[in-house]
Scaffold this motif. Sequence first.
Motif, PDB file in Angstrom:
ATOM      1  N   GLY A   1       0.891  -1.531  -0.139  1.00 54.23           N
ATOM      2  CA  GLY A   1      -0.055  -0.245   0.037  1.00 54.23           C
ATOM      3  C   GLY A   1       1.145   1.340  -0.044  1.00 54.23           C
ATOM      4  O   GLY A   1       1.163   2.142  -0.596  1.00 54.23           O
ATOM      5  N   ASP A   2       1.795   1.227   0.846  1.00 60.94           N
ATOM      6  CA  ASP A   2       2.276   3.075   1.003  1.00 60.94           C
ATOM      7  C   ASP A   2       3.706   2.778   0.835  1.00 60.94           C
ATOM      8  O   ASP A   2       4.035   4.122   0.553  1.00 60.94           O
ATOM      9  CB  ASP A   2       2.554   3.272   2.696  1.00 60.94           C
ATOM     10  CG  ASP A   2       0.529   3.005   3.234  1.00 60.94           C
ATOM     11  OD1 ASP A   2       0.188   4.058   2.780  1.00 60.94           O
ATOM     12  OD2 ASP A   2       0.704   2.637   4.505  1.00 60.94           O
ATOM     13  N   GLY A   3       4.132   1.201   0.417  1.00 68.85           N
ATOM     14  CA  GLY A   3       5.814   1.622  -0.314  1.00 68.85           C
ATOM     15  C   GLY A   3       6.293   1.650   0.982  1.00 68.85           C
ATOM     16  O   GLY A   3       6.025   0.813   1.945  1.00 68.85           O
ATOM     17  N   LEU A   4       7.741   2.116   0.944  1.00 70.87           N
ATOM     18  CA  LEU A   4       8.567   2.228   1.454  1.00 70.87           C
ATOM     19  C   LEU A   4       8.689   3.198   2.512  1.00 70.87           C
ATOM     20  O   LEU A   4       8.382   4.386   2.426  1.00 70.87           O
ATOM     21  CB  LEU A   4      10.206   2.357   0.640  1.00 70.87           C
ATOM     22  CG  LEU A   4      10.910   1.067   0.609  1.00 70.87           C
ATOM     23  CD1 LEU A   4      11.889   1.656  -0.825  1.00 70.87           C
ATOM     24  CD2 LEU A   4      10.698  -0.235   1.454  1.00 70.87           C
ATOM     25  N   PRO A   5       9.272   3.217   4.475  1.00 69.04           N
ATOM     26  CA  PRO A   5       9.113   4.146   5.248  1.00 69.04           C
ATOM     27  C   PRO A   5      10.267   5.353   4.149  1.00 69.04           C
ATOM     28  O   PRO A   5      10.912   5.075   3.738  1.00 69.04           O
ATOM     29  CB  PRO A   5       9.238   3.882   5.944  1.00 69.04           C
ATOM     30  CG  PRO A   5       9.200   1.893   5.364  1.00 69.04           C
ATOM     31  CD  PRO A   5       9.361   1.362   4.283  1.00 69.04           C
ATOM     32  N   LEU A   6       9.548   6.782   4.522  1.00 69.68           N
ATOM     33  CA  LEU A   6      10.830   7.377   4.385  1.00 69.68           C
ATOM     34  C   LEU A   6      11.801   7.939   5.048  1.00 69.68           C
ATOM     35  O   LEU A   6      13.281   8.147   4.429  1.00 69.68           O
ATOM     36  CB  LEU A   6       9.582   8.812   4.778  1.00 69.68           C
ATOM     37  CG  LEU A   6       8.426   9.642   4.437  1.00 69.68           C
ATOM     38  CD1 LEU A   6       8.136  10.597   4.515  1.00 69.68           C
ATOM     39  CD2 LEU A   6       9.318   9.553   2.937  1.00 69.68           C
ATOM     40  N   LYS A   7      12.061   7.086   6.085  1.00 63.56           N
ATOM     41  CA  LYS A   7      13.544   6.975   7.056  1.00 63.56           C
ATOM     42  C   LYS A   7      14.004   5.728   6.835  1.00 63.56           C
ATOM     43  O   LYS A   7      15.539   5.921   5.891  1.00 63.56           O
ATOM     44  CB  LYS A   7      13.545   6.315   8.361  1.00 63.56           C
ATOM     45  CG  LYS A   7      12.965   5.587   8.647  1.00 63.56           C
ATOM     46  CD  LYS A   7      12.672   5.112  10.143  1.00 63.56           C
ATOM     47  CE  LYS A   7      12.201   3.529  10.407  1.00 63.56           C
ATOM     48  NZ  LYS A   7      12.175   3.250  11.411  1.00 63.56           N
TER      49      LYS A   7
END
Length: 263
Positions: A223-229
Motif C-alpha cells: 500500500g504505502d511503499g517504503l518508509p521515508l526513513k
Amino acid sequence: MPIIAISSLDTPQLRIYSALTETQLRSRLDPANAIFIAESPKVINTALSAGMQPLSLLCEERHITGDAADIIARHPQMPVYTGPRELLAQLTGYTLTRGVLCAMRRPAEASVADVCSGARRVAVIDGVVDTTNIGAIFRSAAALGIEAVLLTRNSCDPLNRRSIRVSMGSVFLVPWTWIDDASQLQDLGFKTIAMALTDDSLPIDSPILSALPRAAIIMGTEGDGLPLKTISASDYVARIPMAHGVDSLNVAAAAAVAFWQLR
C-alpha cells in the motif's frame, strides 16, 4: 515404510496439519521445534533437494504409489498418513494441491552476513505482508539471479504454506533471512537502492545503478511503499518509468522488473 491409515480426524499426530496456525507452526518461543508445511510433490521434492528435513507426510491413498512415491522412497522411515480425499479435506479445511502435504523441520535462522557472503545482488523485502506477493517475489528472485533475500520482521514468513506454493519451491533455492534494518547491508559493502517514486529518483535503467559492484534492491509494502526513513537512508532511489499515467505496479511485478534490470 510406516503407512498409517486415517480413520478419525482426532489423530494427535495430525494436529500440525489441522489445528495449528502458521504462527504456532513457526513456534517463535521454541525455534528447535518449529516446523512448516510444504504442499504438492514438486515443491516437496525441491525442499528435500535443498536439505530440508521431513517429519511426516499426509497424502491421498492413491498417491502412495503415484505422485508421492519418490518422496517416500527418499525417506522410507518417514511416517506417511493417508486417507480418502474427502477426509483429508475435512482435516485440513481445503482440498490438497496434488493431494500431498509434508511437515518439515524449520531450518535455523541464518545471519545476514552469511546469507550475503559473496553475493553481488540481493533483495530486501520491507513490510510486505501478502503471502502471494512474497511467493511471487521469491520466484522472480530465483529466476532472475538475485543471490539472497532479506526480509524485515514485519514481513510475511516465506515458509508460510501459501508463500511456498506460490513460489513453486523457490523459497528453498534462494538463501534468505530476517533483517532489522536495510542499512546493515551498507556495512557489508552493498549500495542500497530504494524502489520509490521521489523527485530525485533515478530511472531503473540508469547506468549508475547497473554498474554498482554490490547492490541491495529494497521493495516496500503493497500500500504505502517504503518508509521515508528507509528511503532517506538509502544510497540511491530508483523508479520504473511508466506510461498512461500509471504511478505504481504491484510489488511482485515491480520486483521482477527491478531484478531483471539490475541482475
